[in-house]
Design a protein around this motif. Structure first.
Motif, PDB file in Angstrom:
ATOM      1  N   ALA A 101      10.475  -8.095  -0.926  1.00 44.92           N
ATOM      2  CA  ALA A 101      11.429  -7.013  -0.689  1.00 44.92           C
ATOM      3  C   ALA A 101      10.820  -5.882   0.123  1.00 44.92           C
ATOM      4  O   ALA A 101      11.506  -5.223   0.902  1.00 44.92           O
ATOM      5  CB  ALA A 101      11.941  -6.476  -2.033  1.00 44.92           C
ATOM      6  N   GLU A 102       9.524  -5.665  -0.055  1.00 36.31           N
ATOM      7  CA  GLU A 102       8.861  -4.581   0.663  1.00 36.31           C
ATOM      8  C   GLU A 102       8.809  -4.831   2.167  1.00 36.31           C
ATOM      9  O   GLU A 102       8.553  -3.910   2.942  1.00 36.31           O
ATOM     10  CB  GLU A 102       7.444  -4.360   0.114  1.00 36.31           C
ATOM     11  N   GLU A 103       9.052  -6.057   2.585  1.00 39.07           N
ATOM     12  CA  GLU A 103       9.108  -6.369   4.014  1.00 39.07           C
ATOM     13  C   GLU A 103      10.545  -6.534   4.501  1.00 39.07           C
ATOM     14  O   GLU A 103      10.789  -6.516   5.702  1.00 39.07           O
ATOM     15  CB  GLU A 103       8.338  -7.664   4.304  1.00 39.07           C
ATOM     16  N   GLN A 104      11.477  -6.730   3.576  1.00 39.78           N
ATOM     17  CA  GLN A 104      12.840  -7.037   3.964  1.00 39.78           C
ATOM     18  C   GLN A 104      13.778  -5.892   3.585  1.00 39.78           C
ATOM     19  O   GLN A 104      13.743  -4.840   4.220  1.00 39.78           O
ATOM     20  CB  GLN A 104      13.255  -8.375   3.338  1.00 39.78           C
ATOM     21  N   CYS A 105      14.602  -6.059   2.569  1.00 41.16           N
ATOM     22  CA  CYS A 105      15.616  -5.045   2.259  1.00 41.16           C
ATOM     23  C   CYS A 105      15.016  -3.689   1.904  1.00 41.16           C
ATOM     24  O   CYS A 105      15.287  -2.677   2.566  1.00 41.16           O
ATOM     25  CB  CYS A 105      16.520  -5.553   1.135  1.00 41.16           C
ATOM     26  N   THR A 106      14.214  -3.647   0.869  1.00 40.24           N
ATOM     27  CA  THR A 106      13.648  -2.381   0.409  1.00 40.24           C
ATOM     28  C   THR A 106      12.729  -1.760   1.454  1.00 40.24           C
ATOM     29  O   THR A 106      12.709  -0.539   1.624  1.00 40.24           O
ATOM     30  CB  THR A 106      12.883  -2.597  -0.913  1.00 40.24           C
ATOM     31  N   GLY A 107      11.993  -2.611   2.161  1.00 37.81           N
ATOM     32  CA  GLY A 107      11.096  -2.112   3.198  1.00 37.81           C
ATOM     33  C   GLY A 107      11.818  -1.459   4.353  1.00 37.81           C
ATOM     34  O   GLY A 107      11.217  -0.719   5.137  1.00 37.81           O
ATOM     35  N   ASN A 108      13.135  -1.709   4.470  1.00 34.43           N
ATOM     36  CA  ASN A 108      13.924  -1.114   5.547  1.00 34.43           C
ATOM     37  C   ASN A 108      14.847   0.003   5.058  1.00 34.43           C
ATOM     38  O   ASN A 108      15.627   0.541   5.841  1.00 34.43           O
ATOM     39  CB  ASN A 108      14.756  -2.199   6.237  1.00 34.43           C
ATOM     40  N   CYS A 109      14.751   0.334   3.776  1.00 28.84           N
ATOM     41  CA  CYS A 109      15.578   1.402   3.227  1.00 28.84           C
ATOM     42  C   CYS A 109      15.211   2.740   3.872  1.00 28.84           C
ATOM     43  O   CYS A 109      14.034   3.118   3.923  1.00 28.84           O
ATOM     44  CB  CYS A 109      15.399   1.478   1.710  1.00 28.84           C
ATOM     45  N   ILE A 110      16.206   3.457   4.341  1.00 28.42           N
ATOM     46  CA  ILE A 110      15.983   4.710   5.055  1.00 28.42           C
ATOM     47  C   ILE A 110      15.290   5.755   4.188  1.00 28.42           C
ATOM     48  O   ILE A 110      14.525   6.597   4.670  1.00 28.42           O
ATOM     49  CB  ILE A 110      17.323   5.264   5.612  1.00 28.42           C
ATOM     50  N   LYS A 111      15.505   5.687   2.863  1.00 25.04           N
ATOM     51  CA  LYS A 111      14.895   6.670   1.964  1.00 25.04           C
ATOM     52  C   LYS A 111      13.388   6.471   1.853  1.00 25.04           C
ATOM     53  O   LYS A 111      12.661   7.379   1.423  1.00 25.04           O
ATOM     54  CB  LYS A 111      15.534   6.586   0.574  1.00 25.04           C
ATOM     55  N   ALA A 150      -3.192 -12.010  -9.239  1.00 25.05           N
ATOM     56  CA  ALA A 150      -4.225 -13.043  -9.174  1.00 25.05           C
ATOM     57  C   ALA A 150      -5.542 -12.503  -9.709  1.00 25.05           C
ATOM     58  O   ALA A 150      -6.248 -13.181 -10.484  1.00 25.05           O
ATOM     59  CB  ALA A 150      -4.396 -13.530  -7.739  1.00 25.05           C
ATOM     60  N   ILE A 151      -5.879 -11.287  -9.310  1.00 17.69           N
ATOM     61  CA  ILE A 151      -7.120 -10.672  -9.791  1.00 17.69           C
ATOM     62  C   ILE A 151      -7.051 -10.456 -11.304  1.00 17.69           C
ATOM     63  O   ILE A 151      -8.029 -10.677 -12.027  1.00 17.69           O
ATOM     64  CB  ILE A 151      -7.383  -9.350  -9.043  1.00 17.69           C
ATOM     65  N   ARG A 191       1.231 -10.991  -0.488  1.00 18.42           N
ATOM     66  CA  ARG A 191       1.822  -9.745  -0.969  1.00 18.42           C
ATOM     67  C   ARG A 191       0.842  -9.007  -1.871  1.00 18.42           C
ATOM     68  O   ARG A 191       0.047  -9.622  -2.587  1.00 18.42           O
ATOM     69  CB  ARG A 191       3.110 -10.030  -1.728  1.00 18.42           C
ATOM     70  N   GLU A 192       0.921  -7.715  -1.845  1.00 19.16           N
ATOM     71  CA  GLU A 192       0.024  -6.881  -2.644  1.00 19.16           C
ATOM     72  C   GLU A 192       0.144  -7.190  -4.139  1.00 19.16           C
ATOM     73  O   GLU A 192      -0.864  -7.260  -4.855  1.00 19.16           O
ATOM     74  CB  GLU A 192       0.330  -5.411  -2.377  1.00 19.16           C
ATOM     75  N   ILE A 193       1.374  -7.391  -4.609  1.00 18.27           N
ATOM     76  CA  ILE A 193       1.577  -7.673  -6.020  1.00 18.27           C
ATOM     77  C   ILE A 193       0.984  -9.017  -6.403  1.00 18.27           C
ATOM     78  O   ILE A 193       0.456  -9.200  -7.500  1.00 18.27           O
ATOM     79  CB  ILE A 193       3.073  -7.608  -6.409  1.00 18.27           C
ATOM     80  N   GLU A 194       1.035  -9.994  -5.480  1.00 18.20           N
ATOM     81  CA  GLU A 194       0.468 -11.314  -5.771  1.00 18.20           C
ATOM     82  C   GLU A 194      -1.056 -11.230  -5.872  1.00 18.20           C
ATOM     83  O   GLU A 194      -1.675 -11.878  -6.725  1.00 18.20           O
ATOM     84  CB  GLU A 194       0.875 -12.324  -4.696  1.00 18.20           C
ATOM     85  N   ALA A 217       6.372  -3.359  -5.720  1.00 17.63           N
ATOM     86  CA  ALA A 217       5.959  -3.440  -4.324  1.00 17.63           C
ATOM     87  C   ALA A 217       5.208  -2.200  -3.869  1.00 17.63           C
ATOM     88  O   ALA A 217       4.958  -1.284  -4.625  1.00 17.63           O
ATOM     89  CB  ALA A 217       7.167  -3.689  -3.449  1.00 17.63           C
ATOM     90  N   LYS A 218       4.870  -2.193  -2.576  1.00 13.13           N
ATOM     91  CA  LYS A 218       3.980  -1.191  -2.020  1.00 13.13           C
ATOM     92  C   LYS A 218       4.584   0.214  -2.003  1.00 13.13           C
ATOM     93  O   LYS A 218       3.868   1.188  -2.029  1.00 13.13           O
ATOM     94  CB  LYS A 218       3.616  -1.585  -0.589  1.00 13.13           C
ATOM     95  N   LYS A 219       5.912   0.315  -1.952  1.00 12.94           N
ATOM     96  CA  LYS A 219       6.531   1.624  -1.734  1.00 12.94           C
ATOM     97  C   LYS A 219       7.253   2.154  -2.965  1.00 12.94           C
ATOM     98  O   LYS A 219       8.300   2.746  -2.896  1.00 12.94           O
ATOM     99  CB  LYS A 219       7.500   1.539  -0.555  1.00 12.94           C
ATOM    100  N   GLY A 220       6.734   1.873  -4.140  1.00 13.40           N
ATOM    101  CA  GLY A 220       7.289   2.491  -5.318  1.00 13.40           C
ATOM    102  C   GLY A 220       8.350   1.696  -6.037  1.00 13.40           C
ATOM    103  O   GLY A 220       9.083   2.242  -6.852  1.00 13.40           O
TER     104      GLY A 220
END
Length: 429
Positions: free
Chosen positions: A78-88, A303-304, A296-299, A5-8
């Motif tokens: 996940a980058e929008e839901q659980c992981t995207g809301n991780c405080i770290k 695709a590309i 999503r960025e990964i999608e 995802a987008k944040k590592g």
């Protein structure tokens, strides 16, 4: 959605790496990660068990909350839901929560770990669930765990809804779908396939058969399109038609140069499926820019990599056909103003195309629902805070009540509706 995802976020490869990532979790007292999860997965709790190397307990926590945990860890954004809301993630890299969940589910599979589902016989409700997609499955499981007599009515030959017929196998293993359907059946939930609402069953017929409550999880069945040409052309398809054919191991012959209209994950799924079905070239034409693309960025990246060519800020406005087949499309370039795509005057251009696939969304079948007495508005079923429709004892969830609902959100609506049905038992006394 094999997630980078987008944040590592990265895919975890072994136990040592998993333990290392889990050890970074702060076990927040008010975990924003859990708040970001539509189904409120007990994230700090299952990660703590990973830290303690108690993988069995971690698996139990995940399964208790969501029997489709393996599916969600594979396809959730996940980058929008659980992981995207991780405080770290505010100052650095967030905890790769979905990958930790994925690891636990894969570990359980490899070690033949089973989760014993306990049926608490505290209700004698008889419930009909119409539609065996994520919302319907989640609702059925929650009801059955409380002891309800549940029957699923599904219009297709197979259960799973979007999991079976929408999301392609290069993103979601069909084995996962088969497994959850088996688990549903093993719970004692009855499944009746090839039962179409409005034809084989109705609200009234189900009530006459003794069903106390009914849950509608039939999904958004009307694909959104717009007029491109006066005469009919058989090479204009919807994403639903193409993806269903692909997922049924079928093939659409002579796709040729294929143009997919849309910018979401479904558009990219359709484009990638078209490539696998032998399309000569595949283009995704999206009227906004990359920053506003809902996919999503990964999608997009995958695709590309598959050979899909993506053209931004372009709108298809018309098409030309011959012998009932598309030969050419006319496009117009756009500019972005306040996140809206505005046509640029005199920027029209044409390009060769043989197949057009619409992937710009879907709505509820309002005509069908209204004929059954269900109120709808703007392509969605009207429900109250308990997910009950205007008809007493009839509930709805998933894409029927939420626009562009993710799988986890659909599961959440199914679980909440099930709880409302169970709570209604108390009011009936």
């Amino acid at each position: 959605m094999l997630i980078i995802a987008k944040k590592g976020i990265k895919q975890l490869k072994n136990i040592d790496e998993t333990l290392k990532e889990a050890s970074k979790c702060l076990n927040c007292k008010n975990p924003s990660c859990k708040k970001g999860c539509p189904i409120a997965t007990n994230i700090p709790e299952f990660i703590l068990e990973i830290k303690n190397k108690n993988f069995n307990k971690a698996y139990e926590i995940l399964q208790e909350n969501n029997l489709m945990s393996d599916i969600c860890s594979t396809i959730c954004p996940a980058e929008e839901q659980c992981t995207g809301n991780c405080i770290k993630g505010i100052k650095g890299k967030p905890i790769p929560i979905n990958e930790l969940e994925k690891f636990i589910n894969e570990w359980a599979k490899e070690n033949n770990i089973k989760y014993d589902i306990i049926i608490n016989h505290n209700t004698n409700k008889k419930v009909a669930v119409i539609g065996a997609g994520p919302a319907g499955i989640a609702c059925s499981i929650a009801l059955r765990k409380a002891g309800a007599d549940v029957t699923i009515f599904e219009k297709e030959d197979k259960c799973g809804g979007i999991l079976e017929y929408g999301i392609p196998d290069f993103r979601l293993s069909k084995e996962m779908v088969t497994n959850i359907v088996k688990r549903v059946s093993n719970l004692g939930i009855k499944i009746e396939n090839s039962k179409k609402l409005g034809k084989d069953i109705t609200i009234n017929s189900l009530k006459n058969d003794g069903f106390d409550n009914i849950f509608l999880g039939i999904g958004a069945q009307r694909q959104t399109t717009y007029k491109l040409i006066e005469e009919p052309a058989k090479t204009i398809l919807t994403s639903e038609e193409l993806l269903k054919k692909y997922n049924e191991k079928g093939k659409i012959e002579n796709l040729g140069i294929t143009v997919v209209i849309g910018g979401g994950n479904v558009a990219l799924d359709s484009a990638r499926a078209a490539i696998r079905m032998g399309a000569k070239e595949v283009y995704v034409l999206y009227r906004r820019n990359k920053e506003l693309m809902p996919a999503r960025e990964i999608e997009l990246k995958e695709a590309i990599e598959d050979g899909v060519k993506v053209i931004f800020q372009t709108k298809v406005i018309s098409a030309k056909s011959s012998n009932n087949k598309i030969e050419e499309i006319e496009c117009i370039k756009t500019k972005i103003e306040n996140d809206k795509a505005i046509n640029i005057e005199n920027s029209n251009y044409k390009m060769e195309a043989n197949t057009i696939i619409f992937a710009i969304g879907a709505k509820a079948n309002e005509e069908l629902l209204n004929s059954l007495g269900i109120k709808t508005s703007n392509g969605l079923v009207e429900v109250d805070e308990n997910y009950m429709t205007n008809i007493d004892g009839v509930y709805a969830g998933g894409d029927l009540v939420e626009s562009k609902s993710y799988v986890a959100r659909a599961i959440a609506t199914g679980k909440k509706a099930a709880q409302s049905i169970l709570n209604r038992k108390e009011r009936d006394k």
